[in-house]
Design an enzyme around this catalytic site. Structure first.
Site, PDB file in Angstrom:
ATOM      1  N   GLY A 158       0.825  -1.215   0.000  1.00 44.31           N
ATOM      2  CA  GLY A 158       0.000   0.000   0.000  1.00 44.31           C
ATOM      3  C   GLY A 158       0.852   1.254   0.000  1.00 44.31           C
ATOM      4  O   GLY A 158       1.823   1.378  -0.754  1.00 44.31           O
ATOM      5  N   CYS A 159       0.491   2.159   0.872  1.00 43.03           N
ATOM      6  CA  CYS A 159       1.154   3.465   0.916  1.00 43.03           C
ATOM      7  C   CYS A 159       2.618   3.366   1.328  1.00 43.03           C
ATOM      8  O   CYS A 159       3.371   4.317   1.162  1.00 43.03           O
ATOM      9  CB  CYS A 159       0.431   4.377   1.895  1.00 43.03           C
TER      10      CYS A 159
END
Ligand SMILES: CC(C)(COP(=O)(O)OP(=O)(O)OC[C@H]1O[C@@H](n2cnc3c(N)ncnc32)[C@H](O)[C@@H]1OP(=O)(O)O)[C@@H](O)C(=O)NCCC(=O)NCCS
Length: 376
Positions: A158-159
């Site tokens: 993800g981030c």
């Protein structure tokens, strides 16, 4: 064992920029059309009308003013509301995915800064939030195009995809598994958003950032930053989620369900994740025997300006300046895993030998990844 350095970085910025005003005009035209088409149901109370979006809200709630996209037109067409396939994908007999082309463009810049060519690399990682294709791996295709040796693989966090990718590559270099690594966070994330959803239609932009990692004694000090230490953290949360995946191949009637695209509980993310981020950064600095005064800059994850300002204010003890915690999300929007490294790429050139900084990603899963770097 030699220290590991980041000897080159490069950013690929997509060809189409889309301002909030352009995005909102398309969304609001869609709302008008949708409400007119459902006027009877709305009048009878069977349906609630869609509400319009506003540039004022977007800028105040997120800090985003603009985003760069691989293809910007379809998502503002009121009766379409999703992007066309990028022009970079058309007329290409090799069928190389857009995501690999984005990765390649960033990689070429990072390699040039490091003074290397593709065949010098023997580890390629594409670390990203979402995938245009799962098999064969994107990284092996990039490895082939670059003429890189050794091995390549995709990873996802993800981030925190870029920071976790850098950490994984640093381990491979430290252990002797590889000699020179290329990590690319290529976020072709615009296809994921539900552009008909007012709460989130403004959040993401596309971008790719690439980093070359080497051992200190083999690199050109002019550009290099030594990785002094790394700290990773995860804790499962569904507050940021994208439901698409192999399951939707079985639940085909839901394949176009906007609910299966990106969803987040923005407020909950603020409340739950930020204290962990502040704690994580303070502990990482303290574990190195440092205080925030020892750091010239923090290159923070770029999802929301209010989050960045809050975290930086708590850590610094005063209102952060652009010099101390630069913001790039105003122009790029949220580029998921790429954001903090785009900030690093754009705001590293004034560092002098011995200056220290911290790169820190935070977001989906939850995940936090911090890297302390020092200019050689
Ligand atoms: C998504 C985000 C920008 C929303 O900001 P927010 O201040 O939390 O806004 P809310 O969702 O609470 O909405 C506030 C109000 O604005 C309204 N609103 C929502 N979207 C709107 C829009 N596009 N235009 C106008 N109004 C809007 C809401 O309906 C709500 O109205 P109400 O108070 O009458 O119910 C913000 O929460 C965020 O960025 N969070 C963290 C993101 C993050 O880190 N993500 C990591 C992912 S990689």
């Amino acid at each position: 064992m030699q220290d590991i350095v980041i000897s080159g970085t490069g950013v690929f910025t997509p060809p189409h920029s889309l301002s909030n005003a352009e995005l909102v005009a398309g969304y609001n035209a869609h709302v008008d059309e949708w409400n007119a088409a459902h006027a009877e149901e709305i009048d009878s109370g069977e349906m609630v009308p869609k509400e319009s979006s506003s540039t004022k809200f977007i800028e105040k709630a997120s800090g985003i003013k603009n985003r760069y996209l691989m293809e910007a037109s379809g998502l503002t067409e009121p009766d379409r509301m999703y992007p066309y396939l990028s022009e970079l994908a058309e007329d290409d007999p090799s069928k190389t995915p857009v995501q690999v082309k984005m990765a390649l463009a960033a990689a070429e810049k990072a390699l040039a800064e490091a003074g290397l060519v593709g065949s010098d690399i023997d580890l390629v990682i594409i670390s990203a939030s979402v995938w245009e294709r799962f098999v064969p791996s994107m990284a092996t295709e990039l490895q082939k195009i670059l003429g890189a040796k050794g091995f390549a693989f995709d990873m996802a966090m993800g981030c925190s995809s870029a920071t976790f990718g850098i950490s994984t590559a640093a381990d491979a270099l430290s252990s002797g598994m590889a000699n020179k690594a290329l990590v690319v966070t290529a976020e072709y994330i615009s296809p994921l958003l539900a552009y008909e959803d007012r709460d989130g239609h403004f959040i993401f932009g596309d971008a790719a950032v690439a980093m070359v990692l080497e051992r200190e004694n083999e690199c050109t000090p002019k550009h290099a930053f030594k990785i002094k230490s790394r700290k990773l953290f995860t804790e499962f949360s569904t507050n940021i989620a994208a439901g698409f995946g192999s399951r939707l191949m079985l639940e085909r009637e839901r394949i176009n369900d906007p609910e299966q695209r990106f969803k987040q509980s923005g407020r909950a993310v603020f409340k739950e994740l930020l204290p962990k981020v502040i704690n994580h950064i303070n502990h990482h600095m303290a574990a190195e025997g440092k205080t925030v005064a020892d750091f010239k800059r923090m290159w923070l994850h770029q999802a929301n300006i209010n989050m960045n300002m809050f975290a930086a204010r708590k850590i610094l003890g005063h209102e952060p300046t652009q010099d101390e915690a630069p913001i790039i999300l105003d122009q790029y929007a949220n580029t998921a895993g790429a954001g903090c490294l785009i900030a690093f790429n754009n705001y590293k050139h004034d560092f002098k030998s011995g200056d220290m900084g911290m790169i820190c990603s935070f977001g989906a899963s939850y995940s936090i990844g911090s890297i302390i770097v020092e200019k050689l």
